[in-house]
Design a protein around this motif. Structure first.
Motif, short mmCIF file in Angstrom:
data_model
loop_
_atom_site.label_atom_id
_atom_site.label_comp_id
_atom_site.label_asym_id
_atom_site.label_seq_id
_atom_site.Cartn_x
_atom_site.Cartn_y
_atom_site.Cartn_z
N ALA A 24 0.81 -1.22 0.00
CA ALA A 24 0.00 0.00 0.00
C ALA A 24 0.84 1.27 0.00
CB ALA A 24 -0.93 0.00 1.21
N THR A 25 2.15 1.14 0.08
CA THR A 25 3.03 2.30 0.08
C THR A 25 3.33 2.75 -1.35
OG1 THR A 25 5.10 1.03 -0.01
CG2 THR A 25 4.11 1.40 2.17
N GLU A 26 4.23 3.74 -1.47
CA GLU A 26 4.64 4.24 -2.78
C GLU A 26 5.67 3.35 -3.47
OE1 GLU A 26 5.10 8.75 -3.05
OE2 GLU A 26 5.42 8.39 -0.90
N ALA A 27 6.06 2.26 -2.84
CA ALA A 27 7.03 1.36 -3.47
C ALA A 27 6.50 0.86 -4.81
CB ALA A 27 7.32 0.18 -2.55
N ASP A 28 7.39 0.71 -5.79
CA ASP A 28 6.94 0.18 -7.07
C ASP A 28 7.24 -1.31 -7.22
OD1 ASP A 28 9.67 0.32 -7.48
OD2 ASP A 28 9.58 1.80 -9.07
N ALA A 29 7.79 -1.92 -6.17
CA ALA A 29 7.98 -3.38 -6.13
C ALA A 29 8.21 -3.76 -4.67
CB ALA A 29 9.16 -3.81 -6.99
N ILE A 30 7.90 -5.00 -4.34
CA ILE A 30 8.09 -5.52 -2.99
C ILE A 30 9.11 -6.65 -3.04
CG2 ILE A 30 6.98 -6.52 -0.97
CD1 ILE A 30 6.00 -3.69 -1.74
N ILE A 31 10.10 -6.57 -2.15
CA ILE A 31 11.10 -7.64 -2.04
C ILE A 31 10.80 -8.44 -0.78
CG2 ILE A 31 13.54 -8.24 -1.89
CD1 ILE A 31 14.20 -5.48 -3.06
N LEU A 32 10.35 -9.66 -0.94
CA LEU A 32 10.15 -10.55 0.19
C LEU A 32 11.50 -11.17 0.54
CD1 LEU A 32 6.79 -12.31 -0.77
CD2 LEU A 32 7.16 -10.21 0.54
N ASP A 33 11.98 -10.85 1.72
CA ASP A 33 13.36 -11.17 2.08
C ASP A 33 13.44 -12.44 2.92
OD1 ASP A 33 16.07 -11.02 2.39
OD2 ASP A 33 16.03 -9.38 3.84
N LEU A 34 14.14 -13.42 2.40
CA LEU A 34 14.41 -14.66 3.14
C LEU A 34 15.80 -14.64 3.75
CD1 LEU A 34 13.05 -17.25 0.56
CD2 LEU A 34 12.03 -16.73 2.78
N GLU A 35 16.60 -13.63 3.44
CA GLU A 35 18.01 -13.64 3.83
C GLU A 35 18.26 -12.88 5.13
OE1 GLU A 35 22.49 -12.69 2.26
OE2 GLU A 35 20.85 -11.29 2.01
N ASP A 36 18.91 -11.73 5.04
CA ASP A 36 19.44 -11.05 6.23
C ASP A 36 18.38 -10.64 7.24
OD1 ASP A 36 22.01 -11.34 5.37
OD2 ASP A 36 22.24 -9.30 4.63
N ALA A 37 17.18 -10.34 6.79
CA ALA A 37 16.15 -9.85 7.71
C ALA A 37 15.49 -10.96 8.53
CB ALA A 37 15.08 -9.09 6.94
N VAL A 38 15.81 -12.21 8.21
CA VAL A 38 15.13 -13.34 8.85
C VAL A 38 16.11 -14.14 9.70
CG1 VAL A 38 13.78 -15.44 8.46
CG2 VAL A 38 13.50 -13.47 6.93
N PRO A 39 15.83 -14.31 11.00
CA PRO A 39 16.71 -15.12 11.85
C PRO A 39 16.76 -16.57 11.37
CG PRO A 39 15.13 -13.87 13.17
CD PRO A 39 14.70 -13.74 11.75
N ALA A 40 17.85 -17.24 11.66
CA ALA A 40 18.02 -18.63 11.22
C ALA A 40 16.88 -19.52 11.71
CB ALA A 40 19.36 -19.16 11.72
N SER A 41 16.40 -19.25 12.91
CA SER A 41 15.35 -20.08 13.49
C SER A 41 14.01 -19.92 12.79
CB SER A 41 15.18 -19.75 14.97
OG SER A 41 14.80 -18.38 15.14
N GLU A 42 13.87 -18.87 11.96
CA GLU A 42 12.59 -18.60 11.31
C GLU A 42 12.65 -18.74 9.78
OE1 GLU A 42 10.47 -15.13 12.71
OE2 GLU A 42 11.60 -15.14 14.59
N LYS A 43 13.75 -19.23 9.27
CA LYS A 43 13.91 -19.36 7.81
C LYS A 43 12.82 -20.25 7.21
CE LYS A 43 18.01 -17.22 7.22
NZ LYS A 43 18.21 -16.02 6.40
N GLU A 44 12.57 -21.39 7.83
CA GLU A 44 11.60 -22.33 7.27
C GLU A 44 10.20 -21.73 7.28
OE1 GLU A 44 10.00 -26.93 7.90
OE2 GLU A 44 11.70 -26.16 9.07
N ALA A 45 9.83 -21.11 8.39
CA ALA A 45 8.51 -20.49 8.48
C ALA A 45 8.38 -19.37 7.46
CB ALA A 45 8.27 -19.96 9.89
#
Length: 266
Positions: A24-45
């Protein structure tokens, strides 16, 4: 199309409640991040949260790097997701990128995130690899790899090389890295203007409050638009506009400015 994206916004894939808010923001694309923003314990989820159904904007999935234990399962998840593009962090070897592109059926465009000395050394080959539609600069990781300061003058040759590599390969101009400081709009604007002046064509965003400043930086100013109109009104051949000589290369620049202005208004 991801080749025209200027303000892609990162969202941690382990926070699905944020997906529609980001869209809903002014972004023209969304990056769903599985890497740096996600702790190792939550990668699978996080992987199970991947979806494109929350928006009509392009959805890019940043997976974990080649060689990590999470990479193979990320690739398997993307086969089902069919995102608009996949962003590969720590991109260093054209062969690894080609393997990824093939594993995703040869139909998912790749944005190669250059974040290391090896990645920079191979940037021209990476940009020419089948499936790669764009380079992006992971400036913070790059500085960590080299042990250098995260300063404009230090990173000037790197940004220039990514612009040159993209041009030589005939792909879209690269996307610049993030501005880590979230509470300084002037810094975000200044950083984005610097990237634009070097020939980059977008900037990675980590917070919605950065979007307006980045969009403003990449949109031509009113003075630039008026100058471009005067240049194109000067006719063909050599002419004098505002006391400066104008010929076809200058008119090419003027057309680019007006095209960018139309895109910004669209």
């Amino acid at each position: 199309m991801v080749t025209a994206v200027r303000t892609p916004l990162f969202v941690p894939a382990n926070r699905p409640e944020r997906f529609p808010k980001a869209a809903a923001t002014e972004a023209d694309a969304i990056i769903l991040d599985l890497e740096d923003a996600v702790p190792a314990s939550e990668k699978e989820a996080a992987r199970t949260n991947l979806t494109t159904g929350f928006t009509e904007k392009p959805v890019i999935a940043r997976i974990n790097a080649v060689g990590t234990s999470w990479h193979p399962e990320d690739v398997m998840a993307l086969r089902k997701l069919a995102p608009d593009a996949v962003m590969l962090p720590k991109a260093e070897a054209p062969g690894e990128i080609a393997t990824l592109h093939t594993a995703l059926g040869g139909s998912v465009p790749v944005i190669a995130l250059i974040e290391s000395a090896r990645g920079l050394a191979n940037a021209r080959s990476i940009a020419s690899t089948d499936g790669v539609v764009r380079l992006a600069f992971g400036s913070i990781d790059y500085c960590a790899d080299l042990g250098c300061a995260h300063l404009k003058d230090v990173l000037l040759p790197v940004r220039s090389e990514l612009v040159l590599a993209s041009r030589l390969a005939g792909i879209a101009a690269p996307i610049d890295g993030v501005t880590a400081q979230l509470d300084n709009p002037a810094q975000t604007f200044e950083d984005a203007c610097h990237a634009r002046d070097l020939g980059m064509a977008g900037k990675l965003c980590i917070h919605p409050r950065q979007l307006a400043e980045i969009k403003r930086a990449f949109a031509p100013s009113l003075d630039e638009i008026e100058w471009a109109r005067r240049v194109l009104a000067s006719g063909d051949g050599a002419a004098n506009v505002d006391g400066a000589m104008v010929d076809e290369p200058v008119r090419i620049r003027a057309r680019t400015i007006l095209a960018s202005a139309q895109e910004a208004d669209a």
